[in-house]
Design a protein around this motif. Sequence first.
Motif, PDB file in Angstrom:
ATOM      1  N   ILE A  23       0.826  -1.212   0.000  1.00 42.26           N
ATOM      2  CA  ILE A  23       0.000   0.000   0.000  1.00 42.26           C
ATOM      3  C   ILE A  23       0.861   1.263   0.000  1.00 42.26           C
ATOM      4  CG2 ILE A  23      -2.002  -1.070   1.097  1.00 42.26           C
ATOM      5  CD1 ILE A  23      -1.140   0.287   3.725  1.00 42.26           C
ATOM      6  N   LEU A  24       2.138   1.146   0.326  1.00 43.56           N
ATOM      7  CA  LEU A  24       3.008   2.317   0.358  1.00 43.56           C
ATOM      8  C   LEU A  24       3.607   2.667  -0.999  1.00 43.56           C
ATOM      9  CD1 LEU A  24       4.915   1.649   3.710  1.00 43.56           C
ATOM     10  CD2 LEU A  24       2.871   3.051   3.323  1.00 43.56           C
ATOM     11  N   THR A  25       3.618   1.703  -1.913  1.00 49.10           N
ATOM     12  CA  THR A  25       4.221   1.929  -3.227  1.00 49.10           C
ATOM     13  C   THR A  25       3.280   1.398  -4.303  1.00 49.10           C
ATOM     14  OG1 THR A  25       6.349   1.512  -2.156  1.00 49.10           O
ATOM     15  CG2 THR A  25       6.344   1.656  -4.553  1.00 49.10           C
ATOM     16  N   PRO A  26       2.544   2.287  -4.992  1.00 48.52           N
ATOM     17  CA  PRO A  26       1.612   1.832  -6.027  1.00 48.52           C
ATOM     18  C   PRO A  26       2.317   0.984  -7.090  1.00 48.52           C
ATOM     19  CG  PRO A  26       1.304   4.165  -5.584  1.00 48.52           C
ATOM     20  CD  PRO A  26       2.539   3.741  -4.845  1.00 48.52           C
ATOM     21  N   GLY A  27       1.679  -0.115  -7.439  1.00 48.63           N
ATOM     22  CA  GLY A  27       2.198  -0.990  -8.486  1.00 48.63           C
ATOM     23  C   GLY A  27       3.094  -2.109  -7.997  1.00 48.63           C
ATOM     24  N   LEU A  28       3.651  -1.990  -6.797  1.00 50.37           N
ATOM     25  CA  LEU A  28       4.591  -2.984  -6.286  1.00 50.37           C
ATOM     26  C   LEU A  28       3.862  -4.059  -5.480  1.00 50.37           C
ATOM     27  CD1 LEU A  28       7.582  -3.833  -5.926  1.00 50.37           C
ATOM     28  CD2 LEU A  28       7.561  -2.518  -3.795  1.00 50.37           C
ATOM     29  N   ALA A  29       4.309  -5.287  -5.650  1.00 48.01           N
ATOM     30  CA  ALA A  29       3.757  -6.410  -4.887  1.00 48.01           C
ATOM     31  C   ALA A  29       4.863  -7.438  -4.685  1.00 48.01           C
ATOM     32  CB  ALA A  29       2.585  -7.040  -5.633  1.00 48.01           C
ATOM     33  N   ILE A  30       4.586  -8.410  -3.848  1.00 47.11           N
ATOM     34  CA  ILE A  30       5.468  -9.575  -3.687  1.00 47.11           C
ATOM     35  C   ILE A  30       4.616 -10.786  -4.034  1.00 47.11           C
ATOM     36  CG2 ILE A  30       5.001  -9.800  -1.210  1.00 47.11           C
ATOM     37  CD1 ILE A  30       8.420 -10.488  -2.669  1.00 47.11           C
ATOM     38  N   GLU A  31       5.152 -11.687  -4.845  1.00 44.40           N
ATOM     39  CA  GLU A  31       4.391 -12.880  -5.215  1.00 44.40           C
ATOM     40  C   GLU A  31       5.219 -14.126  -4.981  1.00 44.40           C
ATOM     41  OE1 GLU A  31       3.218 -13.579  -9.303  1.00 44.40           O
ATOM     42  OE2 GLU A  31       5.074 -12.710 -10.025  1.00 44.40           O
ATOM     43  N   GLN A  45      -1.062   0.717 -14.751  1.00 41.70           N
ATOM     44  CA  GLN A  45      -1.594   1.245 -16.004  1.00 41.70           C
ATOM     45  C   GLN A  45      -1.382   2.746 -16.039  1.00 41.70           C
ATOM     46  OE1 GLN A  45      -5.591   0.119 -16.932  1.00 41.70           O
ATOM     47  NE2 GLN A  45      -5.679   1.409 -18.734  1.00 41.70           N
ATOM     48  N   VAL A  46      -0.945   3.228 -17.192  1.00 38.50           N
ATOM     49  CA  VAL A  46      -0.786   4.660 -17.386  1.00 38.50           C
ATOM     50  C   VAL A  46      -2.184   5.241 -17.577  1.00 38.50           C
ATOM     51  CG1 VAL A  46       0.209   6.467 -18.828  1.00 38.50           C
ATOM     52  CG2 VAL A  46       1.484   4.346 -18.421  1.00 38.50           C
ATOM     53  N   ALA A  47      -2.552   6.186 -16.716  1.00 38.64           N
ATOM     54  CA  ALA A  47      -3.909   6.752 -16.738  1.00 38.64           C
ATOM     55  C   ALA A  47      -4.242   7.350 -18.093  1.00 38.64           C
ATOM     56  CB  ALA A  47      -4.042   7.821 -15.656  1.00 38.64           C
ATOM     57  N   GLY A  48      -5.461   7.120 -18.516  1.00 37.63           N
ATOM     58  CA  GLY A  48      -5.942   7.671 -19.779  1.00 37.63           C
ATOM     59  C   GLY A  48      -5.463   6.912 -20.999  1.00 37.63           C
ATOM     60  N   THR A  49      -4.783   5.795 -20.796  1.00 36.03           N
ATOM     61  CA  THR A  49      -4.292   5.003 -21.924  1.00 36.03           C
ATOM     62  C   THR A  49      -4.587   3.527 -21.675  1.00 36.03           C
ATOM     63  OG1 THR A  49      -2.107   4.465 -21.033  1.00 36.03           O
ATOM     64  CG2 THR A  49      -2.324   6.593 -22.117  1.00 36.03           C
ATOM     65  N   THR A  50      -4.245   2.730 -22.657  1.00 37.96           N
ATOM     66  CA  THR A  50      -4.346   1.278 -22.479  1.00 37.96           C
ATOM     67  C   THR A  50      -2.972   0.682 -22.203  1.00 37.96           C
ATOM     68  OG1 THR A  50      -4.106   0.937 -24.851  1.00 37.96           O
ATOM     69  CG2 THR A  50      -6.356   1.103 -23.978  1.00 37.96           C
ATOM     70  N   ILE A  51      -1.977   1.538 -21.970  1.00 37.01           N
ATOM     71  CA  ILE A  51      -0.610   1.082 -21.743  1.00 37.01           C
ATOM     72  C   ILE A  51      -0.477   0.546 -20.323  1.00 37.01           C
ATOM     73  CG2 ILE A  51       1.810   1.770 -21.638  1.00 37.01           C
ATOM     74  CD1 ILE A  51       1.047   4.015 -23.661  1.00 37.01           C
ATOM     75  N   MET A  52       0.021  -0.678 -20.224  1.00 37.45           N
ATOM     76  CA  MET A  52       0.256  -1.311 -18.936  1.00 37.45           C
ATOM     77  C   MET A  52       1.760  -1.527 -18.788  1.00 37.45           C
ATOM     78  SD  MET A  52      -0.987  -2.522 -16.117  1.00 37.45           S
ATOM     79  CE  MET A  52      -2.730  -2.700 -16.414  1.00 37.45           C
ATOM     80  N   VAL A  53       2.322  -0.999 -17.732  1.00 39.09           N
ATOM     81  CA  VAL A  53       3.736  -1.208 -17.430  1.00 39.09           C
ATOM     82  C   VAL A  53       3.804  -2.408 -16.494  1.00 39.09           C
ATOM     83  CG1 VAL A  53       5.812  -0.215 -16.419  1.00 39.09           C
ATOM     84  CG2 VAL A  53       4.185   1.259 -17.639  1.00 39.09           C
ATOM     85  N   ALA A  54       4.496  -3.451 -16.908  1.00 36.27           N
ATOM     86  CA  ALA A  54       4.608  -4.672 -16.106  1.00 36.27           C
ATOM     87  C   ALA A  54       6.054  -5.161 -16.156  1.00 36.27           C
ATOM     88  CB  ALA A  54       3.664  -5.739 -16.629  1.00 36.27           C
ATOM     89  N   ALA A  72      10.592   0.625  -7.572  1.00 38.81           N
ATOM     90  CA  ALA A  72       9.214   0.892  -7.997  1.00 38.81           C
ATOM     91  C   ALA A  72       8.896   2.386  -7.972  1.00 38.81           C
ATOM     92  CB  ALA A  72       8.230   0.125  -7.112  1.00 38.81           C
ATOM     93  N   ARG A  73       9.449   3.113  -7.009  1.00 34.48           N
ATOM     94  CA  ARG A  73       9.213   4.570  -6.967  1.00 34.48           C
ATOM     95  C   ARG A  73       9.791   5.249  -8.210  1.00 34.48           C
ATOM     96  NH1 ARG A  73      10.726   4.253  -1.010  1.00 34.48           N
ATOM     97  NH2 ARG A  73       8.696   3.985  -0.036  1.00 34.48           N
ATOM     98  N   GLY A  74      10.949   4.776  -8.666  1.00 36.64           N
ATOM     99  CA  GLY A  74      11.530   5.306  -9.900  1.00 36.64           C
ATOM    100  C   GLY A  74      10.621   5.050 -11.087  1.00 36.64           C
ATOM    101  N   LEU A  75      10.048   3.851 -11.154  1.00 41.58           N
ATOM    102  CA  LEU A  75       9.102   3.541 -12.224  1.00 41.58           C
ATOM    103  C   LEU A  75       7.851   4.410 -12.109  1.00 41.58           C
ATOM    104  CD1 LEU A  75       9.262  -0.358 -12.317  1.00 41.58           C
ATOM    105  CD2 LEU A  75      10.347   1.243 -13.873  1.00 41.58           C
ATOM    106  N   ASN A  76       7.361   4.602 -10.882  1.00 39.21           N
ATOM    107  CA  ASN A  76       6.175   5.436 -10.675  1.00 39.21           C
ATOM    108  C   ASN A  76       6.415   6.868 -11.143  1.00 39.21           C
ATOM    109  OD1 ASN A  76       4.379   3.523  -9.701  1.00 39.21           O
ATOM    110  ND2 ASN A  76       5.061   3.770  -7.600  1.00 39.21           N
ATOM    111  N   GLU A  77       7.609   7.390 -10.897  1.00 43.05           N
ATOM    112  CA  GLU A  77       7.926   8.746 -11.366  1.00 43.05           C
ATOM    113  C   GLU A  77       7.833   8.827 -12.883  1.00 43.05           C
ATOM    114  OE1 GLU A  77      11.732   9.840  -9.793  1.00 43.05           O
ATOM    115  OE2 GLU A  77      10.998   9.852  -7.737  1.00 43.05           O
ATOM    116  N   LYS A  78       8.335   7.800 -13.564  1.00 40.57           N
ATOM    117  CA  LYS A  78       8.282   7.786 -15.030  1.00 40.57           C
ATOM    118  C   LYS A  78       6.844   7.648 -15.523  1.00 40.57           C
ATOM    119  CE  LYS A  78      12.934   6.118 -15.498  1.00 40.57           C
ATOM    120  NZ  LYS A  78      13.843   5.098 -15.931  1.00 40.57           N
ATOM    121  N   VAL A  79       6.066   6.773 -14.884  1.00 36.89           N
ATOM    122  CA  VAL A  79       4.663   6.594 -15.273  1.00 36.89           C
ATOM    123  C   VAL A  79       3.890   7.888 -15.050  1.00 36.89           C
ATOM    124  CG1 VAL A  79       2.516   5.410 -14.649  1.00 36.89           C
ATOM    125  CG2 VAL A  79       4.606   4.095 -14.921  1.00 36.89           C
TER     126      VAL A  79
END
Length: 112
Positions: A23-31, A45-54, A72-79
């Motif tokens: 919950i502290l880092t959007p998009g990040l999980a452990i599986e 997902q990039v808002a307003g698009t169908t682009i999914m960053v995975a 993940a925070r670095g990726l979030n900044e780019k997204v």
Amino acid sequence: MAKKLALTPASVDALQKGLLADILTPGLAIEVLASGKKRWPYRRQVAGTTIMVAMHAGCLPAQPIASAREWARGLNEKVEADILKGSRRMTSGVPRAATPSASKSISRPPKR
């Protein structure tokens, strides 16, 4: 659907199967994989698009929680930068973020 909790060493150690989102880092999980290894997936997902960053950052214990969050925070900044620009750049009818050259700019965290 993944459960959402603040990831702690205890919650990660207790996870036996499935996916636990941070919950502290959007998009990040452990599986937990079928082999029992635990890895860090990132999916947003990039808002307003169908682009999914995975992407995946690697496995525990090589990538601890702090390292995975930093990555993940670095990726979030780019997204979020793409969201703020409001542009949907296209290359030959394919969203730019989906092209192989665009994915090269996103790096994995350093191994510690």
